[in-house]
Design an enzyme around this catalytic site. Structure first.
Site, PDB file in Angstrom:
ATOM      1  N   TYR A 194      37.539  16.985  -9.536  1.00 25.38           N
ATOM      2  CA  TYR A 194      37.009  16.024  -8.341  1.00 25.38           C
ATOM      3  C   TYR A 194      37.617  14.587  -8.927  1.00 25.38           C
ATOM      4  O   TYR A 194      38.045  14.405  -7.719  1.00 25.38           O
ATOM      5  CB  TYR A 194      35.240  15.792  -9.819  1.00 25.38           C
ATOM      6  CG  TYR A 194      34.406  14.783  -8.258  1.00 25.38           C
ATOM      7  CD1 TYR A 194      33.980  15.331  -6.885  1.00 25.38           C
ATOM      8  CD2 TYR A 194      34.300  13.796  -7.940  1.00 25.38           C
ATOM      9  CE1 TYR A 194      32.900  14.763  -6.143  1.00 25.38           C
ATOM     10  CE2 TYR A 194      34.135  12.755  -7.186  1.00 25.38           C
ATOM     11  CZ  TYR A 194      33.338  13.572  -5.744  1.00 25.38           C
ATOM     12  OH  TYR A 194      32.608  12.517  -5.469  1.00 25.38           O
ATOM     13  N   SER A 202      35.457   8.403  -2.927  1.00 29.48           N
ATOM     14  CA  SER A 202      34.695   8.295  -4.235  1.00 29.48           C
ATOM     15  C   SER A 202      35.517   7.157  -5.035  1.00 29.48           C
ATOM     16  O   SER A 202      37.322   7.419  -5.017  1.00 29.48           O
ATOM     17  CB  SER A 202      34.810   9.345  -4.949  1.00 29.48           C
ATOM     18  OG  SER A 202      34.052   9.280  -5.865  1.00 29.48           O
TER      19      SER A 202
HETATM   20  P1  NAD Z   1      25.145  16.377  -1.293  1.00 30.02           P
HETATM   21  O1  NAD Z   1      25.921  17.580  -2.168  1.00 30.02           O
HETATM   22  O2  NAD Z   1      24.484  16.104  -0.769  1.00 30.02           O
HETATM   23  O3  NAD Z   1      26.363  17.185   0.441  1.00 30.02           O
HETATM   24  C1  NAD Z   1      26.960  18.479   0.781  1.00 30.02           C
HETATM   25  C2  NAD Z   1      27.227  18.704   1.757  1.00 30.02           C
HETATM   26  O4  NAD Z   1      28.506  19.203   2.170  1.00 30.02           O
HETATM   27  C3  NAD Z   1      26.006  19.195   2.060  1.00 30.02           C
HETATM   28  O5  NAD Z   1      25.758  19.285   3.530  1.00 30.02           O
HETATM   29  C4  NAD Z   1      26.475  20.888   2.024  1.00 30.02           C
HETATM   30  O6  NAD Z   1      26.008  21.324   1.947  1.00 30.02           O
HETATM   31  C5  NAD Z   1      28.249  20.539   1.814  1.00 30.02           C
HETATM   32  N1  NAD Z   1      29.099  21.145   1.498  1.00 30.02           N
HETATM   33  C6  NAD Z   1      29.023  22.087  -0.106  1.00 30.02           C
HETATM   34  N2  NAD Z   1      30.264  22.510   0.158  1.00 30.02           N
HETATM   35  C7  NAD Z   1      30.650  23.643   1.834  1.00 30.02           C
HETATM   36  C8  NAD Z   1      31.236  24.041   2.203  1.00 30.02           C
HETATM   37  N3  NAD Z   1      32.057  25.069   1.294  1.00 30.02           N
HETATM   38  N4  NAD Z   1      31.560  23.846   3.216  1.00 30.02           N
HETATM   39  C9  NAD Z   1      30.750  22.890   4.373  1.00 30.02           C
HETATM   40  N5  NAD Z   1      29.778  22.915   3.887  1.00 30.02           N
HETATM   41  C10 NAD Z   1      29.858  22.534   2.240  1.00 30.02           C
HETATM   42  O7  NAD Z   1      26.284  15.689  -1.119  1.00 30.02           O
HETATM   43  P2  NAD Z   1      26.494  14.027  -1.865  1.00 30.02           P
HETATM   44  O8  NAD Z   1      26.863  12.686  -3.014  1.00 30.02           O
HETATM   45  O9  NAD Z   1      26.071  13.498   0.009  1.00 30.02           O
HETATM   46  O10 NAD Z   1      28.707  13.486  -1.028  1.00 30.02           O
HETATM   47  C11 NAD Z   1      29.366  14.165   0.018  1.00 30.02           C
HETATM   48  C12 NAD Z   1      30.503  13.780  -0.053  1.00 30.02           C
HETATM   49  O11 NAD Z   1      30.453  12.226  -0.810  1.00 30.02           O
HETATM   50  C13 NAD Z   1      31.452  14.259  -1.165  1.00 30.02           C
HETATM   51  O12 NAD Z   1      32.716  14.250  -0.641  1.00 30.02           O
HETATM   52  C14 NAD Z   1      31.048  13.718  -2.194  1.00 30.02           C
HETATM   53  O13 NAD Z   1      31.991  14.149  -3.235  1.00 30.02           O
HETATM   54  C15 NAD Z   1      31.145  12.180  -1.797  1.00 30.02           C
HETATM   55  N6  NAD Z   1      30.824  11.225  -3.246  1.00 30.02           N
HETATM   56  C16 NAD Z   1      29.358  11.677  -3.274  1.00 30.02           C
HETATM   57  C17 NAD Z   1      28.996  10.286  -4.423  1.00 30.02           C
HETATM   58  C18 NAD Z   1      27.154  10.370  -4.268  1.00 30.02           C
HETATM   59  O14 NAD Z   1      27.115   9.163  -5.530  1.00 30.02           O
HETATM   60  N7  NAD Z   1      26.396  10.870  -4.250  1.00 30.02           N
HETATM   61  C19 NAD Z   1      29.857   9.541  -4.564  1.00 30.02           C
HETATM   62  C20 NAD Z   1      31.492   9.301  -4.025  1.00 30.02           C
HETATM   63  C21 NAD Z   1      31.328  10.029  -3.265  1.00 30.02           C
END
Ligand code: NAD
Length: 261
Positions: free
Chosen positions: A156, A143
């Site tokens: 985080y 991130s």
């Molecule tokens: P999201 O909530 O849409 O998806 C998260 C996914 O992780 C889902 O499929 C959920 O079921 C799964 N998950 C959660 N806990 C779990 C567990 N204990 N075991 C297995 N699966 C689990 O979130 P997102 O925004 O798509 O995030 C995905 C990644 O990207 C994360 O690591 C997040 O930190 C990172 N990220 C997101 C953003 C953003 O702005 N959305 C920015 C930077 C980084």
């Protein structure tokens, strides 16, 4: 090197960025192991739809990324079925926001376990087969918060900085083996994880979700635009290409200028 016929495991691929990455790799002809939580019938619909559209093999493993034994079992099962995991995308993640004095201990433990420790466990288990094949790609979805901090995100930010550090070490330990390990550092992406934060801001500030959505991005990103899962998937595919053979231990920002400031 195309990913056609390769096996790709994307943790947390039932939603958001992980789902976008899974769809893009399947469209390029890669077999998939999906992982993540959600309604069983919805996940099965997703799995079968992806397999039918892309004419690839798609399996699903519901391993909880906070549980090392379930992670080990997921990797072992995938290797038994496909021979090896060629591309490992560590994407599963959760968020919790609160000032450190009010940060619940169980939320700290969960964020660190899912956002950081899971990558240690998946890499540790999947790397031997990659080394044996002489090719592998490990892509860690970190991130902008792997490079800079924001208030109220202590777990985080600590986890994501940890992921960038883990990426560097694995990059060094696998140099000249055909395996590379890199991190992608997205800025804001409009997924359920961020939608919850926008809704919380609207509630706290007594404003609209639309207003807070614009304000959230404008606060951090010079571009004032969300990054999309498709754009992140494009970068992940590039990291699997021949042009990226000598890229390892790196952290790639895709954040509309957030960390340039
Ligand atoms: P999201 O909530 O849409 O998806 C998260 C996914 O992780 C889902 O499929 C959920 O079921 C799964 N998950 C959660 N806990 C779990 C567990 N204990 N075991 C297995 N699966 C689990 O979130 P997102 O925004 O798509 O995030 C995905 C990644 O990207 C994360 O690591 C997040 O930190 C990172 N990220 C997101 C953003 C953003 O702005 N959305 C920015 C930077 C980084």
């Amino acid at each position: 090197m195309s990913v056609k016929g390769k096996t790709v495991l994307v943790t947390g691929s039932t939603s958001g960025i992980g789902l976008g990455i899974a769809e893009a790799f399947a469209a390029e002809g890669a077999n998939l192991v999906l992982n993540g939580f959600g309604d069983a019938a919805e996940i099965e619909k997703l799995r079968a739809g992806l397999a039918a559209r892309s004419k690839v093999t798609v399996t699903y493993d519901g391993a909880d990324m906070s549980k090392p034994d379930q992670i080990a079992a997921m990797i072992a099962k995938a290797e038994k079925q496909f021979g090896a995991i060629d591309v490992l995308v560590n994407n599963a993640g959760i968020q919790h926001t609160a000032p450190i004095e009010d940060f619940p201990i169980d939320r700290w433990d969960a964020v660190i376990a899912i956002n950081l420790c899971s990558s240690f466990h998946t890499v540790r288990a999947a790397l031997p087969a990659m080394r044996k094949k002489g090719w592998g790609r490990i892509i860690n979805i970190a991130s902008a918060h792997g490079l800079v901090a924001s208030a109220t995100k202590v777990a985080y930010v600590a986890a994501k900085h940890g992921v960038v550090g883990l990426t560097k070490v694995v990059g060094l330990e696998t140099a000249n083996t055909g395996v590379t390990c890199n991190a992608i550092c997205p800025g804001w992406v409009l997924t359920p994880l961020v939608q919850k934060q926008i809704e919380a801001r609207a509630k706290t500030n007594g404003t609209s979700v639309e207003h807070e959505s614009k304000a959230l991005v404008a606060e951090k990103q010079a571009s004032h635009k969300f990054t999309t899962p498709e754009q992140i998937a494009g970068l992940a595919l590039f990291l699997c290409s021949k042009s990226a053979d000598n890229i390892t231990g790196s952290a790639y920002s895709i954040d509309g200028g957030w960390t340039a400031q």
